[in-house]
Enzyme design. Structure first.
Site, PDB file in Angstrom:
ATOM      1  N   HIS A 268       0.832  -1.201   0.000  1.00 33.41           N
ATOM      2  CA  HIS A 268       0.000   0.000   0.000  1.00 33.41           C
ATOM      3  C   HIS A 268       0.866   1.251   0.000  1.00 33.41           C
ATOM      4  O   HIS A 268       2.074   1.176   0.250  1.00 33.41           O
ATOM      5  CB  HIS A 268      -0.980  -0.015   1.187  1.00 33.41           C
ATOM      6  CG  HIS A 268      -0.335  -0.216   2.531  1.00 33.41           C
ATOM      7  ND1 HIS A 268       0.205  -1.426   2.941  1.00 33.41           N
ATOM      8  CD2 HIS A 268      -0.097   0.642   3.560  1.00 33.41           C
ATOM      9  CE1 HIS A 268       0.708  -1.303   4.153  1.00 33.41           C
ATOM     10  NE2 HIS A 268       0.549  -0.053   4.557  1.00 33.41           N
ATOM     11  N   ARG A 278      -4.693  15.336   5.232  1.00 32.92           N
ATOM     12  CA  ARG A 278      -5.172  13.982   5.556  1.00 32.92           C
ATOM     13  C   ARG A 278      -4.549  13.553   6.869  1.00 32.92           C
ATOM     14  O   ARG A 278      -3.358  13.790   7.107  1.00 32.92           O
ATOM     15  CB  ARG A 278      -4.792  13.011   4.438  1.00 32.92           C
ATOM     16  CG  ARG A 278      -5.196  11.589   4.725  1.00 32.92           C
ATOM     17  CD  ARG A 278      -5.042  10.684   3.503  1.00 32.92           C
ATOM     18  NE  ARG A 278      -5.686   9.415   3.732  1.00 32.92           N
ATOM     19  CZ  ARG A 278      -5.089   8.364   4.283  1.00 32.92           C
ATOM     20  NH1 ARG A 278      -3.823   8.441   4.650  1.00 32.92           N
ATOM     21  NH2 ARG A 278      -5.761   7.248   4.479  1.00 32.92           N
TER      22      ARG A 278
END
Ligand code: GA4
Length: 339
Positions: A268, A278
């Protein structure tokens, strides 16, 4: 808004053995969504770990207040001046860090707090700095970590049930162990206004480069800003739809070995947004340093050979700290059997 696709009958949904009950898993963008209170959850989790190495957990029972308390404190910390934040760093590997990830030259558009969650190492620098300014932060972090541990135990026990291996705690005992070497990370991916999307020339702004997690499982929660991507079996990268009310579980390298390769440690990465902040918080559940990492004996009953050389978590950690983020860390531990 996240719109769930209707469960469709694709390969992923087909039972592996005709004797097992059929179960349909809700999918979104290639990502399984699992209600952990569903009686079929154990089968769905096993399928998800085999096919994707990643799934979303809903109906988890973790109070939203616990999550927001931590998020609010983290936001306040990251808003502090750079010099104040730097007092909680540099990471050794624990503490506050900015842009540098690990110590072998990896960088990303990210700042973070990395904490060891062992009770005997709870003197973490970053917690100390928090305490100076916000006395309740330690409690907020500790409460959150407690909830993450419980979620890991539940998920690992459902995995054991789904794999039909006994005892039920064969996996969860690794994290239930008081010497479990787990850690907790809060990542802040700030916006990057200097870099206009156009200036990237179609390239991405890497927040956290591609890697697999070395531990058993990781539990991730983020705010509602996208950026996380996972690599599917066929090599395509898909975006993980952000959902601030849910958790995502990652299979780590150690679980891949424990299941002799049945479960896939998922690659990932995070692409930063140039305009929005974020925030993600991840609990990495690891075994005790002295734990031998070998495939679970009952999975090797039918003359199946171990795909990996025996190693301890301590040995794997040493190797991991000498590696770069994108390295395939399990490579040197694989047995190739004359291939
Ligand atoms: C990836 C998963 C976790 O974030 C982490 C990372 C660790 C670190 O930031 O210190 C590592 C990385 C991670 C694997 C390879 C090494 C070590 C950075 C790095 C380049 C905390 C972990 O356990 O391994």
């Amino acid at each position: 808004m996240v719109v769930l696709s209707k469960p469709s009958l694709n390969n992923f949904l087909l039972p592996k053995s005709p004797c097992k009950p059929t179960t349909t898993t809700t999918m979104f963008n290639g990502i399984p969504i699992i209600d952990v209170t569903d009686p079929e959850a154990k089968t769905q989790i096993v399928n998800a770990c085999k096919e994707v190495g990643f799934f979303k957990v809903v109906n988890h029972g973790v109070p939203m207040e616990l999550i927001s308390n931590l998020e609010n404190e983290a936001v306040k910390f990251f808003r502090k001046s750079q010099s104040e934040k730097d007092r909680a760093g540099p990471p050794d590997p624990f503490g506050y860090g900015s842009k540098k990830i690990g110590s072998n030259g990896d960088v990303g558009w990210v700042e973070y707090i990395l904490l060891n969650t062992n009770p005997d190492v709870i003197s973490n620098k970053s917690l100390t700095i928090f305490r100076e300014n916000r006395p309740n932060l330690r409690t907020v972090v500790e409460d959150y970590i407690e909830a993450m541990k419980k979620m890991c135990y539940l998920v690992l026990e459902l995995m054991a049930d789904g794999l039909e291996i006994e005892p039920r705690n064969v996996l969860s005992r690794l994290l239930r162990n008081e010497k479990s070497d787990s850690c907790f990370r809060v990542n802040h991916y700030p916006p990057c206004p200097e870099v206009q999307q156009g200036a990237l020339n179609g390239k991405n702004l890497i927040g956290f480069g591609e890697h697999t997690d070395p531990q058993v499982i990781s539990v991730l929660r983020s705010n509602s800003i996208s950026g996380l991507q996972i690599c599917l079996n066929d090599g395509t990268w898909v975006s993980v739809p952000p959902d601030h009310t849910s958790f995502y579980i990652n299979v780590g390298d150690t679980l891949q070995v424990l299941t002799n390769g049945r479960f896939k440690s998922v690659k990932h990465r995070v692409l930063s947004d140039t305009t929005k902040s974020r925030l993600s918080m991840i609990y990495f559940g690891g075994p005790a340093l002295s734990e031998k990492i070998v495939p679970i004996a009952s999975l090797l009953l039918k003359k199946e050979e171990s795909l990996y050389k025996e190693f301890t978590w301590c040995e794997y950690k040493k190797a991991m700290y000498n590696s770069r983020l994108a390295d395939y860390r399990l490579g040197p531990f694989e047995i190739t059997y004359g291939k």
